[in-house]
Design a protein around this motif. Structure first.
Motif, short mmCIF file in Angstrom:
data_model
loop_
_atom_site.label_atom_id
_atom_site.label_comp_id
_atom_site.label_asym_id
_atom_site.label_seq_id
_atom_site.Cartn_x
_atom_site.Cartn_y
_atom_site.Cartn_z
N UNK A 319 33.51 78.92 -10.28
CA UNK A 319 34.14 77.61 -10.05
C UNK A 319 33.65 76.61 -11.10
N UNK A 320 34.59 75.85 -11.67
CA UNK A 320 34.22 74.80 -12.62
C UNK A 320 33.69 73.60 -11.82
N UNK A 321 32.42 73.26 -12.08
CA UNK A 321 31.76 72.24 -11.24
C UNK A 321 32.31 70.84 -11.49
N UNK A 322 32.76 70.60 -12.73
CA UNK A 322 33.36 69.30 -13.05
C UNK A 322 34.64 69.12 -12.24
N UNK A 323 35.40 70.20 -12.16
CA UNK A 323 36.66 70.16 -11.41
C UNK A 323 36.37 69.98 -9.91
N UNK A 324 35.34 70.68 -9.46
CA UNK A 324 34.98 70.59 -8.04
C UNK A 324 34.57 69.16 -7.67
N UNK A 325 33.76 68.56 -8.54
CA UNK A 325 33.33 67.18 -8.31
C UNK A 325 34.54 66.25 -8.30
#
Ligand SMILES: Cc1ncc(COP(=O)(O)O)c(C=O)c1O
Length: 385
Positions: A319-325
């Motif tokens: 999972x891309x953490x920037x996208x998740x945030x």
């Protein structure tokens, strides 16, 4: 649910009502600069600054309020201490868990060929041992500088042992309390610190633009000034005063900010550090337990709650953490921080460089319901990802 703010490691967004009132009252009722005139509002501003100094001195158990020096944040305080103490040929010991507020000034001095720096490598949970520090001491080691807690992993470093070691070995010890002041007991006198650097806008619940350092009287004699100028004292002389706090406090203070900072510290004292810490730790446990039940989520921090602040970093497999945030904010109004958190060495240490982590940092005004909502939202996003 209304907005959920989980970026308290960056700044505490919700302030007590008394902080907002104190800022407003300063401009409504005082508005003048301290120590710059004999008229009533200037004297009132002087009293306000002194009361803030007293309040900070009491919180950190410092012998005299003059030992409290105000700057605009902990970055300025750390730069002041590092550059004020260090001279050509000195060796410095620090850790791989430091914020750039420590790393960059040191790198700057090292790049100029002035000092040598050893970064003690923490383990993958962000912990360092005093033995490692002891082994790194050289004949020309002047000082040890460490954070109290990592702003990435939330790991609490063993500062009492480090302070002891520094004393035994005749090193100056500078402590960065950005992540712990206002939540953890910090007794300047018992720890026998040389410099305790603090920032006003995080756990101390004050406004941005406030912070400073507490300095021992002996260390104050050894530290050079970085900034010279008007202090409102001994104005007949062209030279910087050599007494505290004026030696290190030139230029007009952020009096409005200090009014708010005093109210923040008074609020903390009224609530009690223990109450604040226990509330934050209860929520931290709740969050960590929830993370453990989510597939693919790894907690990047210490294994035990005793070594953990209320800052919890995670990574999520695939999972891309920037996208998740972004999704947490955009669709659920949950504010977190993703990336490297101004501490690239810390990420290299715990194995999360260059992607970084998704950081959830809890503050005193968060509630159990907000933590449950955050966990449920994360679960929902990951299900659909
Ligand atoms: C450990 C640590 N040190 C220093 C800082 C810098 O704080 P400020 O921006 O208030 O100077 C931070 C802020 O995130 C921090 O977490």
């Amino acid at each position: 649910m209304k907005e959920v703010y989980l970026d308290n490691a960056a700044t505490s967004r919700d302030k007590p009502e008394s902080v907002l009132k104190a800022i407003n009252d300063y401009y409504q009722e005082i508005g003048c600069s301290p120590g710059r005139g004999g008229y009533e509002c200037s004297l009132a501003a002087g009293r306000l600054v002194l009361e803030t100094r007293l309040s900070i001195a009491e919180l950190f158990e410092v012998a005299t309020p003059e030992q409290v020096v105000f700057t605009h944040n902990v970055t300025h305080a750390l730069n002041y201490a590092l550059k004020g103490f260090l001279e050509s040929g000195d060796h410095v010991i620090t850790t791989s868990m430091e914020h750039n507020a420590v790393v960059r000034p040191l790198q700057d001095l090292a790049k100029a060929g002035l000092i040598e720096v050893d970064y003690i490598a923490a383990d993958s949970q962000g912990m360092i041992s005093p033995e490692q520090v002891a082994e790194a001491i050289q004949e020309n080691t002047k000082l040890l500088v460490t954070t109290h807690a990592s702003n990435v992993a939330g790991t609490l470093l063993p500062i009492a042992e480090l302070a002891n070691l520094a004393k035994q070995e005749g090193l100056l010890y500078i402590l960065d309390t950005a992540q712990t002041a206002g939540v953890y007991d910090l007794n300047f006198s018992d720890l026998d610190l040389d410099v305790l650097a603090f920032t006003g806008h995080k756990g101390l619940l004050g406004p941005t633009g406030t912070g400073g350092f507490v300095i021992s009287k002996e260390a104050a004699k050894l530290m050079d000034t970085l900034i010279e100028g008007g202090t409102g004292s001994i104005s007949d002389r062209e030279y910087q005063p050599d007494f505290l706090p004026d030696k290190f406090e030139s230029g007009t203070l952020n009096t409005m900010g200090l009014a708010g900072l005093k109210a923040g510290v008074d609020f903390i004292k009224k609530e009690g550090l223990k109450t604040i810490r226990e509330h934050e730790l209860d929520l931290t446990k709740r969050l960590i337990e929830g993370f453990k039940s989510l597939a693919g989520v790894s907690i990047q921090g210490p294994g035990s709650i005793e070594e953990q602040t209320s800052t919890v970093s995670i990574t999520v497999e695939g999972v891309d953490l920037g996208e998740l945030s972004f999704i947490l904010d955009d669709e659920y109004e949950i504010m977190t921080r993703s990336g490297l958190h101004c501490a690239p060495l810390a990420h290299k240490t715990i194995g999360t460089f260059p992607e970084g982590t998704l950081r959830f940092s809890i503050g005193y005004f968060n509630t159990p319901a907000e933590i449950d909502y955050t966990l449920a939202s994360l679960e929902q996003i990951l299900k659909e990802y």
